[in-house]
Design an enzyme around this catalytic site. Structure first.
Site, PDB file in Angstrom:
ATOM      1  N   THR A 193       0.818  -1.218   0.000  1.00 45.59           N
ATOM      2  CA  THR A 193       0.000   0.000   0.000  1.00 45.59           C
ATOM      3  C   THR A 193       0.847   1.261   0.000  1.00 45.59           C
ATOM      4  O   THR A 193       1.978   1.256   0.464  1.00 45.59           O
ATOM      5  CB  THR A 193      -0.987   0.019   1.199  1.00 45.59           C
ATOM      6  OG1 THR A 193      -1.896  -1.041   1.043  1.00 45.59           O
ATOM      7  CG2 THR A 193      -1.755   1.299   1.324  1.00 45.59           C
ATOM      8  N   VAL A 232     -12.962  -5.957  -0.347  1.00 49.01           N
ATOM      9  CA  VAL A 232     -12.576  -4.547  -0.250  1.00 49.01           C
ATOM     10  C   VAL A 232     -11.922  -4.352   1.115  1.00 49.01           C
ATOM     11  O   VAL A 232     -12.457  -4.804   2.136  1.00 49.01           O
ATOM     12  CB  VAL A 232     -13.807  -3.620  -0.402  1.00 49.01           C
ATOM     13  CG1 VAL A 232     -13.423  -2.172  -0.137  1.00 49.01           C
ATOM     14  CG2 VAL A 232     -14.406  -3.766  -1.798  1.00 49.01           C
ATOM     15  N   GLY A 233     -10.784  -3.686   1.116  1.00 50.93           N
ATOM     16  CA  GLY A 233     -10.060  -3.468   2.370  1.00 50.93           C
ATOM     17  C   GLY A 233     -10.390  -2.132   3.009  1.00 50.93           C
ATOM     18  O   GLY A 233     -11.413  -1.505   2.725  1.00 50.93           O
ATOM     19  N   ASP A 234      -9.504  -1.700   3.880  1.00 59.65           N
ATOM     20  CA  ASP A 234      -9.722  -0.458   4.632  1.00 59.65           C
ATOM     21  C   ASP A 234      -9.474   0.802   3.818  1.00 59.65           C
ATOM     22  O   ASP A 234      -9.993   1.873   4.149  1.00 59.65           O
ATOM     23  CB  ASP A 234      -8.782  -0.427   5.853  1.00 59.65           C
ATOM     24  CG  ASP A 234      -7.310  -0.518   5.446  1.00 59.65           C
ATOM     25  OD1 ASP A 234      -6.977  -1.366   4.592  1.00 59.65           O
ATOM     26  OD2 ASP A 234      -6.500   0.266   5.959  1.00 59.65           O
ATOM     27  N   GLY A 270      -6.110  -4.946   6.456  1.00 61.00           N
ATOM     28  CA  GLY A 270      -7.231  -4.021   6.369  1.00 61.00           C
ATOM     29  C   GLY A 270      -8.446  -4.358   7.217  1.00 61.00           C
ATOM     30  O   GLY A 270      -9.144  -3.461   7.688  1.00 61.00           O
TER      31      GLY A 270
END
Ligand code: ASP
Length: 335
Positions: free
Chosen positions: A187, A216-218, A241
């Site tokens: 990231t 879907v992550g953070d 996440g």
């Protein structure tokens, strides 16, 4: 109380390298290129040098724009775009792949003066997700667009489309073959204070290696991976996440400052070394507040990170980059 005790139990020597702070005067930019099991033994000197020079090039570009008086949002998006185009990092080109061997990208940006935010998730063909996140903020009444809907909106805003295989690098393909053993995260993120004194944050990612299709992550969840508020701090996170979503990490750092009266430093430490450690959630964050306090805090082995600004005390412009943490720092959850 439980987390406070845990926090206090963290050896101070370990905190020194996994938790640094600076105080800047005027505009300043801070970036990260992901946290995780980043240890010296895994990298050659040449690789370390190329990470370091990439971080410096991006910090110099961002700081120059801030000095020229560009708005913080332009600078956040520009820095994120450079990070996305750099195959060393897990965002844009070089992003990790999901369990089906394709790349799905998430990104978000936030303006701490207006609280306006934009985010995208599950993109497969947009070269620069951070630019699209900004367009969601500026050109729709929404905060988050996903998948095909986000990509069809991108067509109306002349975004650059690429084949999904553009994002794949030989390194990521190799990792994909071994992803069950690898457990790697990455990231990229930017937080800054611009010449007007406003705070901005942005984050972009390929997510977690081998993630389930559709996960879907953070990063695109405002408050989890990204948050900016002039009354608190601009925060960009990296790590596992799911923990950052459940704990609303970026917002929680803000909330503790505003409701508990903690400093940025204290707040970030309590969230990363207290709340996340308690759950064995692995990762870190970069953050800046309106007084120019900057912190980077992580409970993983390392985090690609850097900052540039004029130091409050010496009034000298400083650029600082780092990759590894304290080698004696215990790994929290196996990264
Ligand atoms: N936080 C990102 C995610 O869970 C991954 C990372 O930071 O490495 O999608």
């Amino acid at each position: 109380m439980r987390f406070l005790l845990l926090f206090l139990a963290v050896p101070l020597a370990s905190l020194a390298q996994n938790h640094e702070q600076f105080v800047f005067d005027g505009p300043a930019v801070v970036i990260h290129g992901g946290a995780g099991g980043i240890e010296r033994k895994y990298y050659t000197e040449e690789q370390i040098a190329s990470y370091d020079s990439s971080l410096r090039v991006i910090l110099n570009a961002g700081y120059a724009m801030l000095e020229e008086g560009h708005t913080g949002m332009d600078v956040v998006v520009h820095c994120l775009t450079l990070l996305e185009n750099n195959p060393l990092f897990n965002a844009g080109k070089g992003a990790v792949v999901n369990a089906e061997g394709t790349v799905e990208l998430d990104a978000s940006v936030m303006n701490g003066a207006t609280k306006k935010a934009g985010a995208v998730a599950g993109l497969r063909h947009i070269k620069n997700p951070a630019k699209l996140a900004r367009d969601v903020m500026d050109h729709t009444p929404h905060v988050l667009l996903i998948g095909d809907g986000a990509e069809s909106f991108a067509k109306t805003r002349s975004h650059e489309f690429v084949e999904n295989k553009y994002f794949l690098t030989p390194k990521r393909e190799g990792q994909y073959q071994r992803w069950k053993e690898m457990k790697k995260n990455g990231t990229v993120g930017v937080v800054l204070k611009d010449a007007q004194g406003d705070l901005y944050a942005g984050t972009s990612t390929g997510g977690m290696m081998g993630k389930q299709y559709g996960r879907v992550g953070d990063v695109p969840i405002i408050g989890a991976g990204t948050y900016a508020d002039n009354n608190g701090a601009a925060v960009s996170c990296t790590g596992h996440g799911e923990y950052f979503i459940r704990e609303n990490v970026a917002f929680q750092v803000n909330a503790r400052m505003q409701y508990e009266g903690l400093t940025l430093e204290e707040s970030a430490s309590r969230v990363i070394f207290g709340v996340l450690n308690e759950e064995a959630g692995n990762g870190g964050l970069i953050a800046i507040d309106a007084n120019g306090n900057v912190t980077w805090t992580f409970n993983s082995k390392g985090m690609f990170r850097g900052a540039k600004g004029k130091m409050k005390e010496s009034q000298k412009v400083m650029i600082h980059t780092d990759i590894f943490g304290d080698p004696t720092w215990p790994e929290q959850c196996g990264f």
